[in-house]
Design a protein around this motif. Structure first.
Motif, short mmCIF file in Angstrom:
data_model
loop_
_atom_site.label_atom_id
_atom_site.label_comp_id
_atom_site.label_asym_id
_atom_site.label_seq_id
_atom_site.Cartn_x
_atom_site.Cartn_y
_atom_site.Cartn_z
N SER A 168 57.55 25.63 69.47
CA SER A 168 58.50 26.72 69.41
C SER A 168 59.29 26.65 68.12
CB SER A 168 59.46 26.64 70.61
OG SER A 168 60.53 27.53 70.43
N SER A 169 59.48 27.79 67.48
CA SER A 169 60.23 27.82 66.23
C SER A 169 61.72 27.65 66.48
CB SER A 169 59.97 29.14 65.50
OG SER A 169 60.37 30.23 66.31
N THR A 170 62.16 27.78 67.72
CA THR A 170 63.58 27.69 68.02
C THR A 170 63.92 26.44 68.84
OG1 THR A 170 63.28 29.05 69.99
CG2 THR A 170 63.84 30.19 67.95
N LYS A 226 67.56 21.13 65.77
CA LYS A 226 66.24 21.57 66.22
C LYS A 226 65.24 21.54 65.07
CE LYS A 226 68.19 24.74 69.66
NZ LYS A 226 68.29 26.14 70.12
#
Length: 416
Positions: free
Chosen positions: A37-39, A176
């Motif tokens: 996931s990019s987030t 993140k």
């Protein structure tokens, strides 16, 4: 298709730094997200970064904000390098022993509410002025300021950074972003090498990408909510109830709402994990003419198991203890507790050895009904262990009354 047991065995033959490890974890367990996931931060990427920085030993108490990383660790790390401990102070001590034996730094994971259980070993053992032992603290930041959370987390969340600062433990928020995360781990490694002291990482909600433990085949017929409903239905309207933190108190509240029964009869211990039985004990000692029932979970009992000795030795005849044992930290991801080892671990035997008058175990509705007659019909302290399945309703709500309303109404009830 490979069985879970075979998969676990094969996994340990694979070098922990191999990318094949995560692929096999995904295929066999279907839990960890395949797509990065990019987030969110991949648990596998963070784990590898920890290993690259020299952290290979893990211990702690699971937390809902860390459940994805904890699930990955539980599935990936060999047993000799991972311990789900009874409480957070135990986890710090295990990392101390690991450092003394290897010279390496371990990681302790926890919810920030567990900092209280860690203050003594952090200050009187690990601190630079004492033994100078490094440890990496991965802390789920419940009650983060500005983020809506349950009342038991608000004060702890607001003061978490200040507590760490007071203990002279530097801390950073875990990013993140992979690059930023590695920079902070590099800073932590330098701190360990130069200061040989603890370093903290605060983890906000939704930091980690999804990774889930595979479901265990059910060993017992009932879930906690079903067993709890049967227990409550067997109690008298004059019995005082103290329920443990987590899903149990939420299910008790919803049971009362569903049956339009009111809530004056029970005190919901929404925080202070492991202390519900102590609260129930002193109520029983001060209200000897009223039967008091402590509703507990296996993880909570394990966290402060010495309380069983206090209860057994003080021996209030009006104290009745029900422990719902699903062998898991069910509220925060389902990681196993030691009480899941049903052939080698016995809550009832421990309580009996501590001085409880009677202890016994049940697992079906019929056994619960008969067991409640035994539990409430003889002088305490008496303990009934209810062995149950893991899991709860996905739409389980939370108490809609405030903690102050709960306390005031319960106090009025026990005084009447």
């Amino acid at each position: 298709m490979l069985t879970h047991t075979v998969a676990m065995s094969v996994r340990r033959l694979i070098h922990p730094q191999s990318s094949l490890l995560q692929s096999l974890c995904n295929v066999w367990h279907g839990g960890c997200s395949r797509a990065m996931s990019s987030t969110a931060l991949s648990p596998a990427v963070f784990y590898q970064a920890l290993r690259d920085s020299g952290v290979e030993f893990f211990s702690g108490v699971p937390d809902s904000l860390l459940k994805d990383f904890c699930a990955f660790v539980t599935q990936t790390v060999p047993e000799q390098d991972h311990f789900i401990t009874a409480n957070e102070g135990n986890a710090v001590a295990m990392c101390a022993g690991y450092h003394l034996a290897t010279g390496k730094t371990g990681l302790v994971y926890l919810q920030n509410s567990g900092l209280g259980n860690m203050v003594n070993p952090l200050m009187s053992l690990m601190a630079p002025a004492v033994s100078n032992i490094p440890v990496l603290l991965l802390i789920g930041w419940r009650g983060e300021p500005g983020v809506k959370d349950e009342p038991q987390h608000v004060t702890q969340g607001r003061l978490t950074e200040a507590m760490l600062e007071c203990m002279e433990i530097p801390c950073r928020v875990l990013p993140k972003d992979e690059g930023e995360m590695k920079e902070i781990l590099h800073e932590a490694k330098q701190h360990f090498e130069e200061k040989k002291a603890p370093f903290g990482l605060l983890v906000k909600a939704k930091t980690f990408d999804t990774c889930k433990l595979p479901p265990e085949p059910p060993q017992f017929p009932l879930r906690r909510e079903e067993a709890l409903g049967k227990v409550i239905s067997c109690l008298s309207p004059t019995d005082a109830i103290v329920s443990s933190t987590g899903m149990l108190s939420r299910e008790l509240f919803e049971y009362r709402e569903k049956n339009q029964m009111g809530h004056k009869q029970e005190f919901l211990t929404v925080g202070a994990m492991g202390h519900a039985s102590c609260i129930a004990l002193t109520i029983a000692l001060n209200k000897p003419d009223r039967k008091v029932v402590a509703l507990d979970g296996d993880g909570a009992v394990l966290m402060h198991m010495g309380t069983l000795a206090t209860i057994g030795q003080r021996g209030p005849p009006n104290f009745h203890h029900v422990v719902f044992n699903n062998g898991a930290h069910d509220s925060v991801g389902g990681q196993p507790t030691h009480a899941s080892c049903h052939h080698t671990f016995s809550i009832t035997d421990i309580a009996r050895a501590c001085g409880y008058n009677k202890t016994f175990c049940v697992s079906t509705e019929e056994e619960i009904e008969a067991g409640m007659k035994r539990l409430m019909g003889q002088p305490g302290p008496v303990l009934m262990e209810v062995k149950i399945r893991t899991g709860s309703r996905s739409d389980l709500g939370r108490p809609t009354r405030t903690t102050f309303q709960n306390k005031d109404e319960f106090m009025e009830f026990v005084r009447s």
